[in-house]
Design a protein around this motif. Structure first.
Motif, mmCIF file in Angstrom:
data_model
loop_
_atom_site.group_PDB
_atom_site.id
_atom_site.type_symbol
_atom_site.label_atom_id
_atom_site.label_comp_id
_atom_site.label_asym_id
_atom_site.label_seq_id
_atom_site.Cartn_x
_atom_site.Cartn_y
_atom_site.Cartn_z
ATOM 1 N N ALA A 1 15.719 66.272 -56.022
ATOM 2 C CA ALA A 1 16.688 65.899 -57.051
ATOM 3 C C ALA A 1 16.641 64.399 -57.313
ATOM 4 O O ALA A 1 16.698 63.958 -58.466
ATOM 5 C CB ALA A 1 18.092 66.334 -56.631
ATOM 6 N N ALA A 2 16.530 63.619 -56.252
ATOM 7 C CA ALA A 2 16.459 62.168 -56.405
ATOM 8 C C ALA A 2 15.166 61.756 -57.126
ATOM 9 O O ALA A 2 15.199 60.886 -57.997
ATOM 10 C CB ALA A 2 16.554 61.483 -55.048
ATOM 11 N N GLU B 1 17.600 71.607 -47.134
ATOM 12 C CA GLU B 1 18.635 70.809 -47.795
ATOM 13 C C GLU B 1 18.121 69.405 -48.113
ATOM 14 O O GLU B 1 18.296 68.901 -49.218
ATOM 15 C CB GLU B 1 19.873 70.730 -46.910
ATOM 16 C CG GLU B 1 21.010 69.942 -47.524
ATOM 17 C CD GLU B 1 22.224 69.882 -46.610
ATOM 18 O OE1 GLU B 1 22.944 68.870 -46.688
ATOM 19 O OE2 GLU B 1 22.449 70.823 -45.831
ATOM 20 N N LYS B 2 17.453 68.801 -47.152
ATOM 21 C CA LYS B 2 16.931 67.453 -47.351
ATOM 22 C C LYS B 2 15.821 67.436 -48.403
ATOM 23 O O LYS B 2 15.729 66.502 -49.194
ATOM 24 C CB LYS B 2 16.438 66.861 -46.032
ATOM 25 C CG LYS B 2 17.578 66.500 -45.094
ATOM 26 C CD LYS B 2 17.078 65.928 -43.792
ATOM 27 C CE LYS B 2 18.220 65.575 -42.889
ATOM 28 N NZ LYS B 2 18.580 64.177 -42.964
ATOM 29 N N GLN B 3 14.994 68.469 -48.429
ATOM 30 C CA GLN B 3 13.953 68.551 -49.449
ATOM 31 C C GLN B 3 14.564 68.704 -50.832
ATOM 32 O O GLN B 3 14.080 68.119 -51.806
ATOM 33 C CB GLN B 3 13.001 69.708 -49.148
ATOM 34 C CG GLN B 3 12.074 69.434 -47.995
ATOM 35 C CD GLN B 3 11.228 70.638 -47.597
ATOM 36 O OE1 GLN B 3 11.605 71.780 -47.827
ATOM 37 N NE2 GLN B 3 10.082 70.367 -46.990
ATOM 38 N N SER B 4 15.640 69.459 -50.923
ATOM 39 C CA SER B 4 16.332 69.653 -52.190
ATOM 40 C C SER B 4 16.915 68.337 -52.693
ATOM 41 O O SER B 4 16.779 67.994 -53.871
ATOM 42 C CB SER B 4 17.435 70.693 -52.024
ATOM 43 O OG SER B 4 18.202 70.791 -53.197
ATOM 44 N N VAL B 5 17.554 67.609 -51.816
ATOM 45 C CA VAL B 5 18.131 66.317 -52.185
ATOM 46 C C VAL B 5 17.029 65.349 -52.590
ATOM 47 O O VAL B 5 17.150 64.623 -53.583
ATOM 48 C CB VAL B 5 18.976 65.744 -51.019
ATOM 49 C CG1 VAL B 5 19.364 64.302 -51.275
ATOM 50 C CG2 VAL B 5 20.213 66.595 -50.798
ATOM 51 N N SER B 6 15.939 65.346 -51.845
ATOM 52 C CA SER B 6 14.817 64.466 -52.148
ATOM 53 C C SER B 6 14.214 64.802 -53.508
ATOM 54 O O SER B 6 13.917 63.901 -54.308
ATOM 55 C CB SER B 6 13.758 64.582 -51.053
ATOM 56 O OG SER B 6 12.668 63.761 -51.332
ATOM 57 N N LEU C 1 15.457 62.499 -60.789
ATOM 58 C CA LEU C 1 16.401 61.570 -61.420
ATOM 59 C C LEU C 1 15.727 60.246 -61.733
ATOM 60 O O LEU C 1 15.915 59.679 -62.817
ATOM 61 C CB LEU C 1 17.623 61.354 -60.513
ATOM 62 C CG LEU C 1 18.660 60.374 -61.023
ATOM 63 C CD1 LEU C 1 19.381 60.953 -62.243
ATOM 64 C CD2 LEU C 1 19.657 60.060 -59.926
ATOM 65 N N PHE C 2 14.918 59.735 -60.831
ATOM 66 C CA PHE C 2 14.308 58.432 -61.003
ATOM 67 C C PHE C 2 13.003 58.481 -61.795
ATOM 68 O O PHE C 2 12.482 57.453 -62.182
ATOM 69 C CB PHE C 2 14.084 57.766 -59.647
ATOM 70 C CG PHE C 2 15.369 57.323 -59.014
ATOM 71 C CD1 PHE C 2 16.101 56.284 -59.553
ATOM 72 C CD2 PHE C 2 15.856 57.967 -57.889
ATOM 73 C CE1 PHE C 2 17.292 55.882 -58.982
ATOM 74 C CE2 PHE C 2 17.053 57.575 -57.301
ATOM 75 C CZ PHE C 2 17.778 56.521 -57.854
ATOM 76 N N LYS C 3 12.477 59.675 -62.073
ATOM 77 C CA LYS C 3 11.251 59.790 -62.863
ATOM 78 C C LYS C 3 11.538 59.724 -64.357
ATOM 79 O O LYS C 3 10.632 59.618 -65.139
ATOM 80 C CB LYS C 3 10.518 61.095 -62.542
ATOM 81 C CG LYS C 3 9.782 61.032 -61.223
ATOM 82 C CD LYS C 3 8.968 62.288 -61.042
ATOM 83 C CE LYS C 3 8.198 62.218 -59.726
ATOM 84 N NZ LYS C 3 7.409 63.419 -59.513
ATOM 85 N N ARG C 4 12.759 59.790 -64.743
ATOM 86 C CA ARG C 4 13.128 59.793 -66.176
ATOM 87 C C ARG C 4 12.698 58.567 -66.846
ATOM 88 O O ARG C 4 12.393 57.657 -67.026
ATOM 89 C CB ARG C 4 14.627 59.940 -66.345
ATOM 90 C CG ARG C 4 15.076 61.326 -65.950
ATOM 91 C CD ARG C 4 16.538 61.481 -66.187
ATOM 92 N NE ARG C 4 16.904 62.851 -65.898
ATOM 93 C CZ ARG C 4 17.985 63.410 -66.320
ATOM 94 N NH1 ARG C 4 18.841 62.741 -67.064
ATOM 95 N NH2 ARG C 4 18.259 64.649 -66.031
#
Length: 60
Positions: free
Chosen positions: A53-54, A46-51, A57-60
């Motif tokens: 996703a984050a 779960e934490k890897q998934s959230v990481s 999001l910030f690589k855009r």
């Protein structure tokens, strides 16, 4: 908040003395530990998934 929340996170615990346990108790202990391992692995995923996703999001 539970008492577990107040315990230091990186404490090395003494191994449990299993020499006095009967076979049934040892089997129950193993099953409980397997359940805890699965729970920890699910939390890691779960934490890897959230990481991930984050990061995306910030690589855009």
């Amino acid at each position: 908040m539970t008492f577990e929340d107040l315990e230091p996170k990186n404490v090395t615990r003494k191994p449990v003395d299993l020499s006095t346990w009967n076979i049934e108790d040892l089997q129950d202990y193993i099953e409980n530990m397997k359940t805890e391992i699965q729970r920890a692995e699910a939390m890691i995923a779960e934490k890897q998934s959230v990481s991930s996703a984050a990061e995306s999001l910030f690589k855009r």
